[in-house]
Design a protein around this motif. Structure first.
Motif, PDB file in Angstrom:
ATOM      1  N   ASN A   3      13.776  24.541 -22.479  1.00  0.00           N
ATOM      2  CA  ASN A   3      13.208  25.750 -21.937  1.00  0.00           C
ATOM      3  C   ASN A   3      11.824  25.789 -21.849  1.00  0.00           C
ATOM      4  O   ASN A   3      11.223  26.324 -22.762  1.00  0.00           O
ATOM      5  N   LYS A   4      11.280  25.260 -20.855  1.00  0.00           N
ATOM      6  CA  LYS A   4       9.795  25.082 -20.876  1.00  0.00           C
ATOM      7  C   LYS A   4       8.967  26.446 -20.078  1.00  0.00           C
ATOM      8  O   LYS A   4       9.916  26.502 -18.835  1.00  0.00           O
ATOM      9  N   GLN A   5       8.137  26.667 -20.230  1.00  0.00           N
ATOM     10  CA  GLN A   5       7.338  27.922 -19.615  1.00  0.00           C
ATOM     11  C   GLN A   5       6.645  27.146 -18.773  1.00  0.00           C
ATOM     12  O   GLN A   5       5.980  26.038 -18.746  1.00  0.00           O
ATOM     13  N   PRO A   6       6.611  27.741 -17.363  1.00  0.00           N
ATOM     14  CA  PRO A   6       5.880  26.957 -16.216  1.00  0.00           C
ATOM     15  C   PRO A   6       4.424  27.072 -16.835  1.00  0.00           C
ATOM     16  O   PRO A   6       3.698  28.010 -17.183  1.00  0.00           O
ATOM     17  N   PHE A   7       3.538  26.007 -16.340  1.00  0.00           N
ATOM     18  CA  PHE A   7       2.263  25.751 -16.484  1.00  0.00           C
ATOM     19  C   PHE A   7       2.033  26.028 -18.023  1.00  0.00           C
ATOM     20  O   PHE A   7       0.844  26.253 -18.216  1.00  0.00           O
ATOM     21  N   ASP A   8       2.680  25.167 -18.997  1.00  0.00           N
ATOM     22  CA  ASP A   8       2.366  25.083 -20.283  1.00  0.00           C
ATOM     23  C   ASP A   8       1.836  23.668 -20.774  1.00  0.00           C
ATOM     24  O   ASP A   8       1.801  23.299 -21.838  1.00  0.00           O
ATOM     25  N   GLY A   9       1.845  22.889 -19.543  1.00  0.00           N
ATOM     26  CA  GLY A   9       1.510  21.405 -19.939  1.00  0.00           C
ATOM     27  C   GLY A   9       0.083  20.897 -20.317  1.00  0.00           C
ATOM     28  O   GLY A   9      -0.266  19.932 -19.695  1.00  0.00           O
ATOM     29  N   TRP A  10      -0.476  21.782 -21.044  1.00  0.00           N
ATOM     30  CA  TRP A  10      -1.852  21.538 -21.452  1.00  0.00           C
ATOM     31  C   TRP A  10      -1.844  21.032 -23.042  1.00  0.00           C
ATOM     32  O   TRP A  10      -1.416  21.519 -23.897  1.00  0.00           O
ATOM     33  N   TRP A  11      -2.170  19.808 -23.301  1.00  0.00           N
ATOM     34  CA  TRP A  11      -2.114  19.196 -24.592  1.00  0.00           C
ATOM     35  C   TRP A  11      -3.056  19.624 -25.408  1.00  0.00           C
ATOM     36  O   TRP A  11      -4.458  19.664 -24.871  1.00  0.00           O
ATOM     37  N   LYS A  12      -2.859  20.062 -26.629  1.00  0.00           N
ATOM     38  CA  LYS A  12      -3.920  20.760 -27.380  1.00  0.00           C
ATOM     39  C   LYS A  12      -4.665  19.644 -27.708  1.00  0.00           C
ATOM     40  O   LYS A  12      -5.923  19.956 -28.509  1.00  0.00           O
ATOM     41  N   SER A  13      -4.444  18.529 -27.858  1.00  0.00           N
ATOM     42  CA  SER A  13      -5.344  17.496 -28.389  1.00  0.00           C
ATOM     43  C   SER A  13      -6.596  17.074 -27.568  1.00  0.00           C
ATOM     44  O   SER A  13      -7.223  16.153 -27.790  1.00  0.00           O
ATOM     45  N   SER A  75      -7.467  13.226  -8.481  1.00  0.00           N
ATOM     46  CA  SER A  75      -7.523  13.788 -10.083  1.00  0.00           C
ATOM     47  C   SER A  75      -6.514  13.024 -10.499  1.00  0.00           C
ATOM     48  O   SER A  75      -5.844  12.157 -10.083  1.00  0.00           O
ATOM     49  N   ALA A  76      -6.341  13.168 -11.958  1.00  0.00           N
ATOM     50  CA  ALA A  76      -5.417  12.588 -12.769  1.00  0.00           C
ATOM     51  C   ALA A  76      -5.151  13.770 -14.028  1.00  0.00           C
ATOM     52  O   ALA A  76      -5.800  14.712 -14.046  1.00  0.00           O
ATOM     53  N   HIS A  77      -3.884  13.442 -14.796  1.00  0.00           N
ATOM     54  CA  HIS A  77      -3.420  14.639 -15.736  1.00  0.00           C
ATOM     55  C   HIS A  77      -4.588  14.325 -16.632  1.00  0.00           C
ATOM     56  O   HIS A  77      -4.948  15.482 -17.462  1.00  0.00           O
ATOM     57  N   LEU A  78      -4.659  13.088 -17.311  1.00  0.00           N
ATOM     58  CA  LEU A  78      -5.377  12.738 -18.470  1.00  0.00           C
ATOM     59  C   LEU A  78      -6.281  11.548 -18.273  1.00  0.00           C
ATOM     60  O   LEU A  78      -6.060  10.656 -17.588  1.00  0.00           O
ATOM     61  N   LEU A  79      -7.485  11.794 -18.741  1.00  0.00           N
ATOM     62  CA  LEU A  79      -8.405  10.745 -19.058  1.00  0.00           C
ATOM     63  C   LEU A  79      -8.490  10.297 -20.433  1.00  0.00           C
ATOM     64  O   LEU A  79      -8.830  11.300 -21.212  1.00  0.00           O
ATOM     65  N   ILE A  80      -8.513   8.877 -20.752  1.00  0.00           N
ATOM     66  CA  ILE A  80      -8.794   8.631 -22.166  1.00  0.00           C
ATOM     67  C   ILE A  80      -9.989   7.802 -22.075  1.00  0.00           C
ATOM     68  O   ILE A  80     -10.006   6.507 -21.653  1.00  0.00           O
ATOM     69  N   ARG A  81     -11.000   8.131 -22.857  1.00  0.00           N
ATOM     70  CA  ARG A  81     -12.448   7.505 -22.849  1.00  0.00           C
ATOM     71  C   ARG A  81     -12.088   6.369 -23.693  1.00  0.00           C
ATOM     72  O   ARG A  81     -11.558   6.047 -24.586  1.00  0.00           O
ATOM     73  N   PHE A  89      -7.018  17.234 -16.850  1.00  0.00           N
ATOM     74  CA  PHE A  89      -7.874  17.801 -15.913  1.00  0.00           C
ATOM     75  C   PHE A  89      -6.482  18.618 -15.190  1.00  0.00           C
ATOM     76  O   PHE A  89      -6.876  19.688 -14.605  1.00  0.00           O
ATOM     77  N   VAL A  90      -5.278  18.391 -15.274  1.00  0.00           N
ATOM     78  CA  VAL A  90      -4.326  19.244 -14.512  1.00  0.00           C
ATOM     79  C   VAL A  90      -3.122  19.290 -15.553  1.00  0.00           C
ATOM     80  O   VAL A  90      -2.735  18.327 -16.388  1.00  0.00           O
ATOM     81  N   ASP A  91      -2.619  20.495 -15.478  1.00  0.00           N
ATOM     82  CA  ASP A  91      -1.342  20.884 -16.221  1.00  0.00           C
ATOM     83  C   ASP A  91      -0.416  19.846 -15.819  1.00  0.00           C
ATOM     84  O   ASP A  91      -0.025  19.654 -14.679  1.00  0.00           O
ATOM     85  N   THR A  92       0.275  19.313 -16.919  1.00  0.00           N
ATOM     86  CA  THR A  92       1.366  18.282 -16.604  1.00  0.00           C
ATOM     87  C   THR A  92       2.427  18.787 -15.776  1.00  0.00           C
ATOM     88  O   THR A  92       3.374  18.018 -15.114  1.00  0.00           O
ATOM     89  N   VAL A 145       1.542   9.773 -24.966  1.00  0.00           N
ATOM     90  CA  VAL A 145       2.906   9.365 -24.451  1.00  0.00           C
ATOM     91  C   VAL A 145       3.877  10.123 -25.346  1.00  0.00           C
ATOM     92  O   VAL A 145       5.121  10.550 -24.765  1.00  0.00           O
ATOM     93  N   VAL A 146       3.871  10.178 -26.483  1.00  0.00           N
ATOM     94  CA  VAL A 146       4.912  10.800 -27.532  1.00  0.00           C
ATOM     95  C   VAL A 146       4.852  12.119 -26.941  1.00  0.00           C
ATOM     96  O   VAL A 146       6.181  12.674 -26.877  1.00  0.00           O
ATOM     97  N   TRP A 147       3.765  12.910 -26.813  1.00  0.00           N
ATOM     98  CA  TRP A 147       3.767  14.294 -26.463  1.00  0.00           C
ATOM     99  C   TRP A 147       4.535  14.571 -25.044  1.00  0.00           C
ATOM    100  O   TRP A 147       5.333  15.370 -24.792  1.00  0.00           O
TER     101      TRP A 147
END
Length: 193
Positions: A3-13, A75-81, A89-92, A145-147
């Motif tokens: 049960n996912k809430q919409p637009f909660d795909g922001w990774w806390k890390s 855009s991309a969802h994530l950038l890893i420096r 950049f974007v909610d998954t 990826v694990v997340w």
């Protein structure tokens, strides 16, 4: 079913930098992960240019190459420096504009799929085809990826691919410098915990 809430795909890390280059997923499906590489200017690492590109703020006078790409809305969802820092950049749960013209054989559906942005997550690694990726990047990629696997039941480790694989005539990233065997071994070990 989760049960996912919409637009909660922001990774806390991840550090959050919102890109306007996104929209809604047509079906809400997330079942593919595409790994990319980017360096701006080409072959140079660090700086603010990637974030500027993904937020439509690239200053064309800063480098001759920027004039060629400033019109792009990507855009991309994530950038890893290079140091392992993650920028999101974007909610998954939303569609980022990362794959472009591409296609992918989906064994589950026994057919080719197009419009990959509709159902994929895009992760950019700061890098290029020839520079080895850093240990910190692999560490951060594994955790991301694990997340993603934990929150997307249609996604599994067999559904991770490269931009080069889905756009072979246009793209080469993340290139031969990306160690797929090392990544898969590390991911497998992490998932067994």
């Amino acid at each position: 079913m989760e049960n996912k809430q919409p637009f909660d795909g922001w990774w806390k890390s991840a550090r959050k930098v919102v890109s306007p280059n996104c929209d809604s997923r047509p079906t809400g499906e997330v079942s593919l992960l595409v790994i990319h590489a980017i360096s701006l200017p080409p072959g140079q690492f660090s700086g603010h240019a990637i974030e500027a590109l993904f937020t439509n703020q690239l200053v064309v006078d800063e480098h001759p190459f920027f004039a060629e790409i400033a019109h792009l809305r990507v855009s991309a969802h994530l950038l890893i420096r290079r140091d392992g820092e993650c920028v999101q950049f974007v909610d998954t749960d939303q569609r980022a504009w990362h794959a472009g013209r591409s296609c992918w054989w989906d064994a589950r559906q026994a057919g080719w799929r197009r419009a990959l942005n509709d159902f994929s997550v895009g992760i950019e690694l700061e890098g290029d085809d020839v520079s080895p990726y850093t240990r910190a990047q692999y560490d951060a990629l594994i955790e991301a990826v694990v997340w993603l696997l934990a929150r997307n039941p249609q996604l599994d480790s067999s559904r991770i691919t490269s931009h080069a694989h889905v756009s072979p005539l246009r793209k080469t990233d993340p290139g031969p410098a990306f160690d797929w065997a090392y990544f898969q071994q590390r991911l497998g070990s992490r998932l067994e915990r």
